[in-house]
Scaffold this active site. Structure first.
Site, PDB file in Angstrom:
ATOM      1  CG  ASP A 110      -9.170 -11.469  17.171  1.00  0.00           C
ATOM      2  OD1 ASP A 110      -8.327 -10.632  17.569  1.00  0.00           O
ATOM      3  OD2 ASP A 110      -9.135 -12.668  17.503  1.00  0.00           O
ATOM      4  CG  HIS A 111      -8.891  -8.280  20.638  1.00  0.00           C
ATOM      5  ND1 HIS A 111      -9.063  -8.678  21.931  1.00  0.00           N
ATOM      6  CD2 HIS A 111      -8.199  -9.278  20.031  1.00  0.00           C
ATOM      7  CE1 HIS A 111      -8.489  -9.857  22.108  1.00  0.00           C
ATOM      8  NE2 HIS A 111      -7.960 -10.245  20.967  1.00  0.00           N
ATOM      9  CB  VAL A 112     -14.228  -3.972  19.825  1.00  0.00           C
ATOM     10  CG1 VAL A 112     -14.729  -2.534  19.742  1.00  0.00           C
ATOM     11  CG2 VAL A 112     -15.003  -4.878  18.883  1.00  0.00           C
ATOM     12  CG  ASP A 149      -9.789  -6.654  24.389  1.00  0.00           C
ATOM     13  OD1 ASP A 149      -8.578  -6.894  24.300  1.00  0.00           O
ATOM     14  OD2 ASP A 149     -10.655  -7.187  23.655  1.00  0.00           O
TER      15      ASP A 149
END
Length: 156
Positions: A139-141, A108
């Site tokens: 499932d992404h920060v 990201d």
């Protein structure tokens, strides 16, 4: 007058995997500033990967905003929850390099570009943040940053 522009999103490649070498050298990084990047294949020391391992999404260490923050701040715990680099098929992975910390996959991106104001002012990164409030939902920060844009007084 365009003060700056921002390009952001899930780019589906990272800056640490040997399998992503081609993308790491893409010309977008000549046009835009990536505040996390020290160069192609090298992250700045404070960078944390943004892709969580899906099978562990509901583990106690990352299921709440506070526990995710504690995990991200602890390198040994991050190794268990952030996805590791993708090796080139048939080539053993050496990660991290001897003088590097364990980062994991950052897929990201938040990039910015100074535009027409660059000759009349300055765009600076004020703050870069990892957002933990969506723990257990993705499932992404998520990432956030704050830019400071200033004009020379003679151009105001």
């Amino acid at each position: 007058m365009v003060m700056f522009d921002v390009l952001c999103g899930d780019f589906n490649f990272d800056n640490c995997s040997p399998d992503d070498r081609l993308e790491q050298s893409h010309s977008v990084f000549e046009e835009y500033i990536d505040p996390c990047r020290a160069g192609a294949g090298r992250e700045k020391p404070w960078v944390i990967g943004t892709l969580l391992e899906q099978p562990t999404l509901y583990d106690e260490n990352i299921r709440t905003p506070d526990s995710l923050q504690r995990t991200l701040e602890t390198e040994e715990l991050r190794k268990d929850y952030i996805s590791p680099p993708v090796p080139v098929e048939g080539v053993p992975l050496v990660y991290p390099e001897p003088d590097q910390s364990w980062t994991g996959r950052r897929i990201d991106y938040l990039l910015y570009r100074e535009s027409s104001v660059s000759s009349h002012g300055k765009t600076e990164l004020e703050e870069f943040t990892y957002v933990t409030q969506l723990a257990g939902l993705t499932d992404h920060v998520p990432l956030a940053f704050r830019l400071s844009v200033s004009l020379d007084s003679q151009h105001m």
